[in-house]
Design a protein around this motif. Sequence first.
Motif, PDB file in Angstrom:
ATOM      1  N   THR A 156      69.116  37.608  52.063  1.00 62.08           N
ATOM      2  CA  THR A 156      68.757  37.559  50.777  1.00 62.08           C
ATOM      3  C   THR A 156      68.361  36.063  50.691  1.00 62.08           C
ATOM      4  N   PRO A 157      66.916  35.618  50.258  1.00 63.90           N
ATOM      5  CA  PRO A 157      66.608  34.409  49.847  1.00 63.90           C
ATOM      6  C   PRO A 157      67.019  33.670  48.592  1.00 63.90           C
ATOM      7  N   THR A 158      67.341  32.628  48.852  1.00 64.12           N
ATOM      8  CA  THR A 158      67.987  31.801  47.398  1.00 64.12           C
ATOM      9  C   THR A 158      67.143  30.598  47.421  1.00 64.12           C
ATOM     10  N   LEU A 159      66.441  30.329  46.260  1.00 65.00           N
ATOM     11  CA  LEU A 159      65.458  29.124  46.173  1.00 65.00           C
ATOM     12  C   LEU A 159      66.590  28.062  45.492  1.00 65.00           C
ATOM     13  N   ILE A 160      66.451  27.074  46.259  1.00 65.07           N
ATOM     14  CA  ILE A 160      67.642  25.905  46.233  1.00 65.07           C
ATOM     15  C   ILE A 160      66.858  24.662  45.394  1.00 65.07           C
ATOM     16  N   THR A 161      65.553  24.445  45.642  1.00 63.25           N
ATOM     17  CA  THR A 161      64.902  23.414  45.003  1.00 63.25           C
ATOM     18  C   THR A 161      63.362  23.297  45.248  1.00 63.25           C
ATOM     19  N   GLN A 162      62.622  22.625  44.611  1.00 65.09           N
ATOM     20  CA  GLN A 162      61.391  22.349  44.883  1.00 65.09           C
ATOM     21  C   GLN A 162      60.935  21.244  44.308  1.00 65.09           C
ATOM     22  N   GLY A 163      59.671  20.556  44.909  1.00 66.51           N
ATOM     23  CA  GLY A 163      59.054  19.439  44.589  1.00 66.51           C
ATOM     24  C   GLY A 163      58.595  19.244  43.371  1.00 66.51           C
ATOM     25  N   ALA A 164      59.164  18.061  42.652  1.00 68.34           N
ATOM     26  CA  ALA A 164      58.987  17.926  41.071  1.00 68.34           C
ATOM     27  C   ALA A 164      57.275  17.657  40.988  1.00 68.34           C
ATOM     28  N   THR A 165      56.805  17.430  39.821  1.00 74.23           N
ATOM     29  CA  THR A 165      55.455  17.441  39.368  1.00 74.23           C
ATOM     30  C   THR A 165      54.720  16.491  40.080  1.00 74.23           C
ATOM     31  N   ASN A 166      55.190  15.235  40.434  1.00 74.61           N
ATOM     32  CA  ASN A 166      54.782  14.224  40.977  1.00 74.61           C
ATOM     33  C   ASN A 166      55.372  14.138  42.560  1.00 74.61           C
ATOM     34  N   ALA A 167      55.780  15.192  43.046  1.00 73.08           N
ATOM     35  CA  ALA A 167      56.500  15.252  44.393  1.00 73.08           C
ATOM     36  C   ALA A 167      57.835  14.750  44.470  1.00 73.08           C
ATOM     37  N   SER A 168      58.683  14.993  45.470  1.00 75.42           N
ATOM     38  CA  SER A 168      60.116  14.801  45.695  1.00 75.42           C
ATOM     39  C   SER A 168      60.358  14.430  47.256  1.00 75.42           C
ATOM     40  N   VAL A 169      61.340  13.749  47.306  1.00 77.80           N
ATOM     41  CA  VAL A 169      61.850  13.645  48.836  1.00 77.80           C
ATOM     42  C   VAL A 169      63.245  14.482  48.721  1.00 77.80           C
ATOM     43  N   LEU A 170      63.510  15.246  49.928  1.00 74.24           N
ATOM     44  CA  LEU A 170      64.596  15.759  49.858  1.00 74.24           C
ATOM     45  C   LEU A 170      65.557  15.087  50.952  1.00 74.24           C
ATOM     46  N   LEU A 171      66.738  14.561  50.465  1.00 73.73           N
ATOM     47  CA  LEU A 171      67.643  14.010  51.536  1.00 73.73           C
ATOM     48  C   LEU A 171      68.621  14.616  52.271  1.00 73.73           C
ATOM     49  N   ASP A 172      68.923  15.646  51.725  1.00 69.85           N
ATOM     50  CA  ASP A 172      69.711  16.343  52.564  1.00 69.85           C
ATOM     51  C   ASP A 172      69.935  17.851  51.635  1.00 69.85           C
ATOM     52  N   LEU A 173      70.448  18.843  52.303  1.00 67.74           N
ATOM     53  CA  LEU A 173      71.167  20.347  51.681  1.00 67.74           C
ATOM     54  C   LEU A 173      72.539  20.221  52.158  1.00 67.74           C
ATOM     55  N   LEU A 174      73.343  20.225  51.164  1.00 65.49           N
ATOM     56  CA  LEU A 174      74.923  20.309  51.625  1.00 65.49           C
ATOM     57  C   LEU A 174      75.567  21.749  51.193  1.00 65.49           C
TER      58      LEU A 174
END
Length: 141
Positions: free
Chosen positions: A30-48
């Motif tokens: 089952t796919p679960t959406l965790i996050t996505q890039g914000a309007t002006n982009a984002s950086v993902l530092l980690d998934l915990l």
Amino acid sequence: MNASSNQLTFTTLTADYPAVRIPAGTAANTPTLITQGATNASVLLDLLFRNLDTANARLFDIYIGPNTTAENNIVQINVPANSGNNGSTSLCSLAAQAPAIFDLDLAGNRVITLESGVQVYVVNKVALTSDIYVRAKRRNF
């Protein structure tokens, strides 16, 4: 003060920590959406990952892209039983298990750049018997 443009940019980011509960009883794959890039982009530092299952480790596929097609599957990780749940087993960190998928910014921070709307999904490989919580450490431009 002399600072690199990278340091100045990084200090102007806003941090957030979106979290998702994947409930017990969730079917395998089952796919679960965790996050996505914000309007002006984002950086993902980690998934915990916090695993409330005290007996079973769980495998998760990690996808970065617009959907969960095979080409967007970047790695599979093993979330230990009871991780982040009792003080003796640490939270499971994507950055610790798969450092090669992260880029290094000019300040030496491990990051994955998420352009606007680029999504991060996790997919549990077996049916869940206990809740799993996934938290993104994200900074938005």
